[in-house]
Every structure is written in C-alpha cells, then in structure tokens.
Design a protein around this motif. Sequence first.
Motif, PDB file in Angstrom:
ATOM      1  N   VAL A   1     -13.290  29.393  35.763  1.00 28.74           N
ATOM      2  CA  VAL A   1     -12.885  28.155  36.420  1.00 28.74           C
ATOM      3  C   VAL A   1     -12.013  28.448  37.633  1.00 28.74           C
ATOM      4  N   GLY A   2     -11.146  29.477  37.516  1.00 34.55           N
ATOM      5  CA  GLY A   2     -10.219  29.788  38.621  1.00 34.55           C
ATOM      6  C   GLY A   2      -8.817  29.966  38.066  1.00 34.55           C
ATOM      7  N   VAL A   3      -7.851  29.173  38.551  1.00 33.82           N
ATOM      8  CA  VAL A   3      -6.478  29.268  38.053  1.00 33.82           C
ATOM      9  C   VAL A   3      -6.318  28.293  36.886  1.00 33.82           C
ATOM     10  N   ALA A   4      -5.900  28.807  35.748  1.00 32.55           N
ATOM     11  CA  ALA A   4      -5.652  27.989  34.552  1.00 32.55           C
ATOM     12  C   ALA A   4      -4.149  27.883  34.334  1.00 32.55           C
ATOM     13  N   ALA A   5      -3.681  26.650  34.090  1.00 32.20           N
ATOM     14  CA  ALA A   5      -2.255  26.409  33.834  1.00 32.20           C
ATOM     15  C   ALA A   5      -2.087  25.942  32.398  1.00 32.20           C
ATOM     16  N   ALA A   6      -1.031  26.396  31.759  1.00 29.67           N
ATOM     17  CA  ALA A   6      -0.814  26.092  30.340  1.00 29.67           C
ATOM     18  C   ALA A   6       0.598  25.586  30.101  1.00 29.67           C
ATOM     19  N   ILE A   7       0.691  24.627  29.172  1.00 35.13           N
ATOM     20  CA  ILE A   7       1.979  24.112  28.707  1.00 35.13           C
ATOM     21  C   ILE A   7       1.953  24.197  27.190  1.00 35.13           C
ATOM     22  N   THR A   8       2.997  24.811  26.598  1.00 37.44           N
ATOM     23  CA  THR A   8       2.919  25.138  25.168  1.00 37.44           C
ATOM     24  C   THR A   8       4.140  24.623  24.412  1.00 37.44           C
ATOM     25  N   PRO A   9       4.029  24.515  23.066  1.00 35.89           N
ATOM     26  CA  PRO A   9       5.113  23.937  22.257  1.00 35.89           C
ATOM     27  C   PRO A   9       6.000  24.995  21.636  1.00 35.89           C
ATOM     28  N   TRP A  10       7.133  24.543  21.104  1.00 33.04           N
ATOM     29  CA  TRP A  10       8.156  25.457  20.564  1.00 33.04           C
ATOM     30  C   TRP A  10       7.806  25.962  19.164  1.00 33.04           C
ATOM     31  N   ASN A  11       6.852  25.331  18.469  1.00 36.07           N
ATOM     32  CA  ASN A  11       6.719  25.676  17.043  1.00 36.07           C
ATOM     33  C   ASN A  11       5.970  26.976  16.794  1.00 36.07           C
ATOM     34  N   PHE A  12       5.133  27.390  17.758  1.00 38.40           N
ATOM     35  CA  PHE A  12       4.479  28.701  17.706  1.00 38.40           C
ATOM     36  C   PHE A  12       4.624  29.339  19.084  1.00 38.40           C
ATOM     37  N   PRO A  13       5.811  29.882  19.379  1.00 41.22           N
ATOM     38  CA  PRO A  13       6.129  30.306  20.755  1.00 41.22           C
ATOM     39  C   PRO A  13       5.324  31.495  21.254  1.00 41.22           C
ATOM     40  N   ASN A  14       4.679  32.219  20.340  1.00 35.91           N
ATOM     41  CA  ASN A  14       3.844  33.360  20.734  1.00 35.91           C
ATOM     42  C   ASN A  14       2.375  32.973  20.709  1.00 35.91           C
ATOM     43  N   ALA A  15       1.891  32.517  19.559  1.00 39.28           N
ATOM     44  CA  ALA A  15       0.445  32.354  19.365  1.00 39.28           C
ATOM     45  C   ALA A  15      -0.149  31.237  20.212  1.00 39.28           C
ATOM     46  N   MET A  16       0.659  30.206  20.508  1.00 45.11           N
ATOM     47  CA  MET A  16       0.086  29.111  21.313  1.00 45.11           C
ATOM     48  C   MET A  16      -0.093  29.535  22.763  1.00 45.11           C
ATOM     49  N   ILE A  17       0.551  30.644  23.158  1.00 47.53           N
ATOM     50  CA  ILE A  17       0.340  31.181  24.510  1.00 47.53           C
ATOM     51  C   ILE A  17      -0.862  32.116  24.501  1.00 47.53           C
ATOM     52  N   THR A  18      -0.917  33.029  23.529  1.00 50.06           N
ATOM     53  CA  THR A  18      -2.027  33.990  23.528  1.00 50.06           C
ATOM     54  C   THR A  18      -3.342  33.297  23.210  1.00 50.06           C
ATOM     55  N   ARG A  19      -3.299  32.150  22.478  1.00 55.30           N
ATOM     56  CA  ARG A  19      -4.512  31.402  22.146  1.00 55.30           C
ATOM     57  C   ARG A  19      -5.167  30.818  23.405  1.00 55.30           C
ATOM     58  N   LYS A  20      -4.358  30.756  24.483  1.00 57.28           N
ATOM     59  CA  LYS A  20      -4.863  30.247  25.768  1.00 57.28           C
ATOM     60  C   LYS A  20      -5.063  31.380  26.782  1.00 57.28           C
ATOM     61  N   ALA A  21      -4.047  32.291  26.820  1.00 59.38           N
ATOM     62  CA  ALA A  21      -4.136  33.384  27.790  1.00 59.38           C
ATOM     63  C   ALA A  21      -5.328  34.288  27.495  1.00 59.38           C
ATOM     64  N   GLY A  22      -5.615  34.524  26.219  1.00 60.37           N
ATOM     65  CA  GLY A  22      -6.717  35.410  25.853  1.00 60.37           C
ATOM     66  C   GLY A  22      -8.044  34.993  26.452  1.00 60.37           C
ATOM     67  N   PRO A  23      -8.534  33.792  26.145  1.00 61.81           N
ATOM     68  CA  PRO A  23      -9.825  33.389  26.712  1.00 61.81           C
ATOM     69  C   PRO A  23      -9.804  33.214  28.225  1.00 61.81           C
ATOM     70  N   ALA A  24      -8.667  32.716  28.745  1.00 60.57           N
ATOM     71  CA  ALA A  24      -8.587  32.506  30.199  1.00 60.57           C
ATOM     72  C   ALA A  24      -8.747  33.834  30.941  1.00 60.57           C
ATOM     73  N   LEU A  25      -7.982  34.836  30.546  1.00 51.49           N
ATOM     74  CA  LEU A  25      -8.027  36.132  31.237  1.00 51.49           C
ATOM     75  C   LEU A  25      -9.341  36.842  30.967  1.00 51.49           C
ATOM     76  N   ALA A  26      -9.859  36.723  29.744  1.00 53.51           N
ATOM     77  CA  ALA A  26     -11.146  37.356  29.438  1.00 53.51           C
ATOM     78  C   ALA A  26     -12.262  36.781  30.304  1.00 53.51           C
ATOM     79  N   ALA A  27     -12.189  35.479  30.563  1.00 55.10           N
ATOM     80  CA  ALA A  27     -13.230  34.806  31.359  1.00 55.10           C
ATOM     81  C   ALA A  27     -13.148  35.178  32.829  1.00 55.10           C
TER      82      ALA A  27
END
Length: 490
Positions: free
Chosen positions: A154-180
């Motif tokens: 898609v291009g540049v992906a922006a993410a906003i994440t919550p406090w309850n899973f401060p690690n996994a909710m970021i990697t759950r988005k960064a992983g597919p975005a960067l892989a793509a």
Amino acid sequence: MTQTNLKTLLSDPELLNPRAYIGGDWADASGGGTFEVKNPARGDVIATVADLGRDDVARGIDAAYEAQKSWAKRTAEDRGAVLMKWHDLMVEHADDLATILTAEQGKPKAEAKGEIMYGAGFIKWFAEEARRVYGEIIPGHAPDKRIHVIRQPVGVAAAITPWNFPNAMITRKAGPALAAGCAFVVRPPSLTPLSALALGVLADRAGMPKGILSILPSTDSSGIGKEFCENEKVRKLTFTGSTEVGRILLRQSADQVMKTSMELGGNAPFLVFDDADLDKAVEGAIACKFRNAGQTCVCANRIYVQSGVYDEFARKLKDRVAQMSVGDALEGDVDLGPLIDQDAVEKVEAHIADATAKGADIIYGGSRHEKGGTFFQPTVLTGATQDMAFATEETFGPLAPLFRFETEDEGIQLANDTIFGLASYFYAKDYSRITRVSEALEYGIVGVNTGLISTPVAPFGGVKQSGLGREGSSHGIDEYLEMKYICLNV
Ligand SMILES: NC(=O)C1=CN([C@@H]2O[C@H](COP(=O)(O)OP(=O)(O)OC[C@H]3O[C@@H](n4cnc5c(N)ncnc54)[C@H](OP(=O)(O)O)[C@@H]3O)[C@@H](O)[C@H]2O)C=CC1
Ligand SMILES: O=C(O)[C@H](O)CS(=O)(=O)O
C-alpha cells in the motif's frame, strides 16, 4: 512507595530508551517536550519519554515515504531475513522485554513473557509469509488480451495501539506491513510506550533500513491521529483500541478514503451448556476472564450458564477464584496484577454497584484489594441479568458475572444480544450442539472448549462494531497490499 529502578532490572539496559525513533534516528521532541511513564503497581515514575508534536511525526512519515519504495524493491526473501533477525533478537531479549512490559503495564511476568513470544511470533510468521504474496494469471476475455493480477504494498502504513498489549499489538501490525513492503510508523499508547521503544532498539540492531520504521511517542493522541489521517503520504491506518476511538478514526480517514484496519472493543459471551465438562469450563473461564486482570478485548465479559449446572459451576468457579493471588509482578509470581489506572478501577466498581442495585449477588471479591492503588479483587457475581451495565458495556476488569439460561436457543440469543462481535466461547460435548452453536454465534472468533484463542496463525478480528479486517494468519498481510489488474493487449 517502592521505587522501580528499571535499568537495574535489565540485563541490557540499552533497551530502556526514552527517545523517539524517527526515521531510524533516535531523537528528542523538537519542542523539548517529555511525559512520564508510571508503574501501575507502585505509582512511581519509571521513565520520562520524548513527547512528540505533529511536526516530529510528519518527519517520520516523510522518512517512511522516501524509504518505502527501495524497501519494496528488495526481494521478499530479503525483507523476510531482516524481520527474522528482528524476531531472533526479540526472543534473545525476551526476559528484558517482559520486565519492561510488566513495569509499565503491570501484567504478571509469565503473561508478559507470553506476550513477548506471542508478539515475536507475528514477526516470524510474516517474515515467512512475505514470500507467499502471489499474483494470478487469468485467461483473457479476448484472443488478444492477457490478464495479470499482482499485489503490491500500500505504501506508508500508520498504526495506533492500546496499552493492554504494548508489544504484541505493535508487532501484529508491523510484521505484515513490513513483510508486504510497506513502511511503518506507529504511535504507541502514552501509558505504555517503553515496550514499543525497546522494539525500536532491536529493529536498529536487526538492520532495519533507515526510514522504514518510526516509533513516535506522544501524549497528543488526537493530534497525531489527525496527522495520520490527513497526511497524504499515509495510505493505510491500522488501529487497535476502543470502538469509540475507532469511529473517530474512521470518520477522519474517510476524507482520504484511506485503507483501514480496525480491531475494536468486544463484549465476549462465555456459555456453559449442561453437557459441558465443568472442571474444564471453570479453567477456561479463569484463563479467559482473568488474563491481564480482565483487560483484554477478548476476555469473557458475560458468563452464561445453563440452569441445570448453574449452582455447581458457580461454586466451582468461586473456589477456583479464591485461589488467585493479587500483587506486584515485579516482586514475585502473581495471578493478577493491578489495573492500568484509577479510571479502570472506577469502571469495575460502577459495574458491580449497578449489578447489585439490580439484584445481583457478590459471591466472591467485589471491592478494591487491600494492597490499595489500582489492585482489585477478582470478583464473581451471580444473578446477572441483561439489564445490567456489563451486558452492554465492556468491563475491562476482573469481574465475572454469571447469567442463567434455560435452552440452547435462549443461550445463543442472549450471547448475540450486543453491538459487538469479536470473541465468543462455549463449553459443550455434543457434536451437533457444537456445530449448531459455532455457526449461530455472531462473532469473528469462537473458542470451543477453550478460553484462549490468541495465536499469530489464525485470522483475528471482529464483526459488527468490533472492527474491520483480520490480523494474523495468511489473511493478515492482505491488509497491507493493493491488488492491481494488468490488461495486456498482445
Ligand atoms: N479489538 C482489539 O483487538 C482490542 C480492543 N481494545 C479496546 O480498547 C479499549 C481499551 O483500550 P484503550 O487503550 O483504553 O482504548 P482507547 O481507544 O482509548 O486507546 C487506544 C489508543 O488510541 C489512542 N487514542 C485515544 N483517543 C484517540 C483519538 N481521538 N485519536 C487517535 N488516537 C486516540 C490512545 O491514546 P492514549 O495513549 O493517549 O490514550 C491509545 O493509544 C477497550 O474498549 C478494549 O476493548 C483494546 C485492545 C485490543
Ligand atoms: O491478541 C489478543 O489476545 C488480543 O488481541 C488482546 S487485545 O489487545 O485485543 O485485547
């Protein structure tokens, strides 16, 4: 108040980085602003972090826009190799990452370690999926036509994440975005930014190209959200958090017709049928309800028990909850840590007060814990009914209300009586019943005879007002790809 000297608890103190990661450079906020991060278990300040403004965030987006095209030109295998290195470093430093996570969010160390491995799992999964972004060749609609279909980032992906899973909710988005082949900018939650910044330290060490990843802490959640929605260089917005904020972001991103993924609120039903294994159902309810002290969007929010086994299940659950320990996870093994803040405590209290005023009975807990602060007793109520607040609102705390139902159809109807549709669970043995109920529940996720459904390999997401899109599984990368139809005249 016990002071948390977090650096002394780490084998690698460099992982505790209070500066922003902007386009691959560590930086302070241009305006010099900072904000404090506290340990919810003790209330003390554990770090002072750069507080970015929209101008700083725009710099991160500019760097992402410039770097993304060369990143996308690298082979999928090459992008995957950088992600695998990042994964390996997360695993190597899992203990430190878990300590940082527990210090800023409060969850038990075992859960924090579990989240780190869960989060790393998304990076590994999508490092592998990068090479499976296949296209299609379709038989032409005319003798002189050939149809090719390719899928591009898609291009540049922006993410906003919550406090309850401060690690996994970021990697759950960064992983597919960067892989793509996308570039990825993320604003982590202001309550728990340290886990995100530690991921930035490891990304640097993994050889993440400059500009491809930015981690942009800021207390200006609304302003940064607007920057993500209004900046024309951003083509994808992915959000995990409340439905209320998801609606705001959907409205704001509509002006640019932005591609969005929304993982929003839930109100998970947990049904126990009269043919269930009650001991397993109790263990499932404990795992599902009290994980992260009930602060997950997939936690059971309503527990429906068929009449014939209601009293026995209530007794068993009460006895099991009574064994749960509450405390500061940096001081030892506990089952429940603190709630994230006083607002969270007051919401649990309000739900209990509302329910008891309407006839519910507290059979265990019901009050703030004697440890004070934001610690709360695990609580079990009986006599819950659909007119009580938790029937329509997510408690997001350690409160287990038991509702009674008579027939299978009534149980399904009660479970579906909500605007949400993220996770649901039920315990039963009869195969036909399992088939009927799985198909009838209006949710994106159904746990059958299990209270834990989180894994990188499955498509996680909700229906109705619990969200749009799926994260994890082979489907998760689609959120960061655009399909292109090429019509060749030959
Ligand atoms: N479906 C899912 O997978 C998940 C859903 N949730 C849901 O989120 C809620 C609890 O998490 P919580 O963090 O309080 O949720 P919020 O929606 O309040 O916050 C989530 C993130 O959004 C930011 N934010 C808040 N307002 C805005 C805005 N106007 N514009 C842009 N960003 C904004 C927050 O910033 P700040 O840090 O400043 O608050 C935070 O980073 C519950 O309802 C829960 O069900 C939570 C986790 C996962
Ligand atoms: O992955 C999970 O278990 C859930 O996404 C946790 S939450 O952040 O969505 O509540």
